[in-house]
Design a protein around this motif. Structure first.
Motif, short mmCIF file in Angstrom:
data_model
loop_
_atom_site.label_atom_id
_atom_site.label_comp_id
_atom_site.label_asym_id
_atom_site.label_seq_id
_atom_site.Cartn_x
_atom_site.Cartn_y
_atom_site.Cartn_z
N ARG A 124 -12.45 -2.30 -11.84
CA ARG A 124 -11.52 -2.88 -10.88
C ARG A 124 -10.07 -2.44 -11.14
O ARG A 124 -9.31 -2.21 -10.22
N GLY A 125 -9.69 -2.30 -12.40
CA GLY A 125 -8.30 -1.98 -12.72
C GLY A 125 -7.85 -0.67 -12.14
O GLY A 125 -6.68 -0.51 -11.77
N VAL A 126 -8.74 0.33 -12.07
CA VAL A 126 -8.35 1.63 -11.53
C VAL A 126 -7.89 1.50 -10.10
O VAL A 126 -6.86 2.05 -9.70
N PHE A 127 -8.63 0.73 -9.30
CA PHE A 127 -8.30 0.63 -7.88
C PHE A 127 -7.12 -0.30 -7.64
O PHE A 127 -6.31 -0.08 -6.75
N VAL A 128 -7.03 -1.36 -8.43
CA VAL A 128 -5.86 -2.24 -8.31
C VAL A 128 -4.60 -1.48 -8.66
O VAL A 128 -3.56 -1.58 -8.00
N LEU A 129 -4.67 -0.68 -9.73
CA LEU A 129 -3.51 0.11 -10.11
C LEU A 129 -3.16 1.14 -9.04
O LEU A 129 -1.99 1.38 -8.75
N GLN B 275 4.11 -6.19 -7.48
CA GLN B 275 3.08 -7.18 -7.76
C GLN B 275 2.26 -7.59 -6.54
O GLN B 275 1.44 -8.49 -6.62
N LYS B 276 2.49 -6.92 -5.40
CA LYS B 276 1.71 -7.26 -4.20
C LYS B 276 0.35 -6.59 -4.31
O LYS B 276 0.25 -5.38 -4.33
N GLN B 277 -0.71 -7.36 -4.41
CA GLN B 277 -2.02 -6.83 -4.63
C GLN B 277 -3.07 -7.80 -4.09
O GLN B 277 -2.81 -8.98 -3.93
N SER C 266 -2.14 -8.63 -13.14
CA SER C 266 -0.84 -8.09 -13.49
C SER C 266 -0.96 -6.59 -13.74
O SER C 266 -2.06 -6.05 -13.93
N ILE C 267 0.19 -5.91 -13.75
CA ILE C 267 0.19 -4.48 -14.00
C ILE C 267 -0.34 -4.19 -15.40
O ILE C 267 -1.04 -3.21 -15.63
#
Length: 347
Positions: free
Chosen positions: A35-40, A69-71, A76-77
């Motif tokens: 998930r982190g790859v796409f959120v980033l 921070q809009k996601q 968080s980043i």
């Protein structure tokens, strides 16, 4: 009306990005991507339009990443970066993942980490121009003198050879040439960049100004399209003398540097003059046109440390045995002559 307009515009951009990216994220999750790859990636997509101009003006690059921070999820980043790091541990040959991590580190001003991540990209894709330019830029920020040389210069030259319209590469290559007193080459490099910039923009004006400075350094008048350096900028008149006790220690061919650096900040001079030490006593006027890098100018500081040094080696970096003197910290707006006596030997 302006705040309402900006909020509405931001909302429309957010909706458009969500419509494009959220389905891609879902599909990627079904394929097992963390998930982190796409959120980033979504963070970067939101940040890129906002951060690009700011970072370009700061260090001469057209690309920037300021975390937004809009996601779609409450992550968080830092958490997104952690997931991307975990992904790269499991998939160390994911060049795009390393590139995303490098760009994110750069946006967080973690230049050493960014350089290491760009190195991973280059190990996987030696001709990746974004990684070449990013590595050189990050390395220059990490260095105390902020010079672009050695491997950084080689990477920039290779990048603009592979991609002649690489704006960041051309800008940084010109800075390197300027730092090494290759003013004619710097002006030529920046002139290649000019047609790619929006006419009348702040960036275009800054590039034109630096071309004018480089032309002046070569002894040529500024080109017609250049913007001359403002005549009402700071001008520090420095009068340098040599203590009688040290006169016998000055040898033929040694170099005199007269410089001003920010009271607080990087040690790289905001203005520097280079003369033959035989010219002493000498009077020098330090101005914005005498900076070692286009983004560092005398006018960028309110107070500066003013010094003079006779270099045994001819190098700008101080070494043991050089003869030195200084006037301490002075106001940049000062109009009174600044007097320096070179009266010390560097230990």
């Amino acid at each position: 009306m302006k705040p309402v307009f900006y909020l509405a515009a931001a909302a429309m951009i957010a909706v458009a990005l969500a419509l494009l990216l959220v389905p891609l994220i879902r599909q990627g999750r079904r394929q097992g991507r963390p998930r982190g790859v796409f959120v980033l990636a979504l963070l970067v997509a939101f940040a890129l339009p906002l951060g690009a101009v700011g970072l370009y003006l700061l260090i001469g690059t057209p690309v920037a990443l300021n975390g937004v921070q809009k996601q779609p999820e409450a992550m968080s980043i830092e958490q997104a970066v952690a997931e991307l790091q975990a992904h790269l541990q499991a998939e160390p040959k994911d060049a795009q993942g390393w590139l995303l991590l490098a760009q994110t580190y750069a946006s967080l001003r973690k230049s050493a980490e960014a350089r290491d991540a760009y190195e991973q990209v280059l190990n996987l894709q030696p001709d990746n121009t974004a990684a070449m330019v990013g590595w050189a830029e990050s390395d220059s920020i990490v260095r105390e003198d902020h010079r672009i040389e050695g491997r950084s210069l080689e990477l920039l030259e290779r990048a603009v050879q592979l991609e002649p319209d690489n704006q960041r590469g051309l800008w940084l290559l010109g800075i390197s040439q300027f730092q090494h007193d290759r003013y004619a080459e710097a002006a030529t490099t920046w002139r290649k960049l000019q047609p790619m910039l929006e006419p009348g923009s702040a960036v275009a004006k800054a590039v034109a100004e630096q071309i004018a400075v480089a032309d002046t350094r070569t002894g040529h008048p500024p080109a017609p399209q250049g913007t001359p350096v403002a005549a009402d900028g700071p001008a520090l008149q420095v009068q340098v003398t040599l203590a009688p006790a040290l006169k016998d220690q000055v040898k033929v061919g040694e170099t005199l540097f007269v410089y001003a650096r920010a009271e607080q900040g990087p040690p790289m001079p905001l203005a520097v003059a280079r003369l033959d030490a035989a010219a002493l006593p000498a009077t020098v006027t330090l101005t914005d046109a005498m900076g070692m890098a286009p983004q560092l100018k005398l006018s960028s500081a309110a107070r500066v440390f003013v010094g003079a040094r006779i270099s045994r080696s001819g190098q700008a970096i101080a070494q043991t045995g050089d003869l030195e003197g200084d006037a301490g910290v002075v106001e940049v707006a000062s109009k009174a002559p600044i007097k320096i006596e070179i009266d010390k030997v560097r230990r």
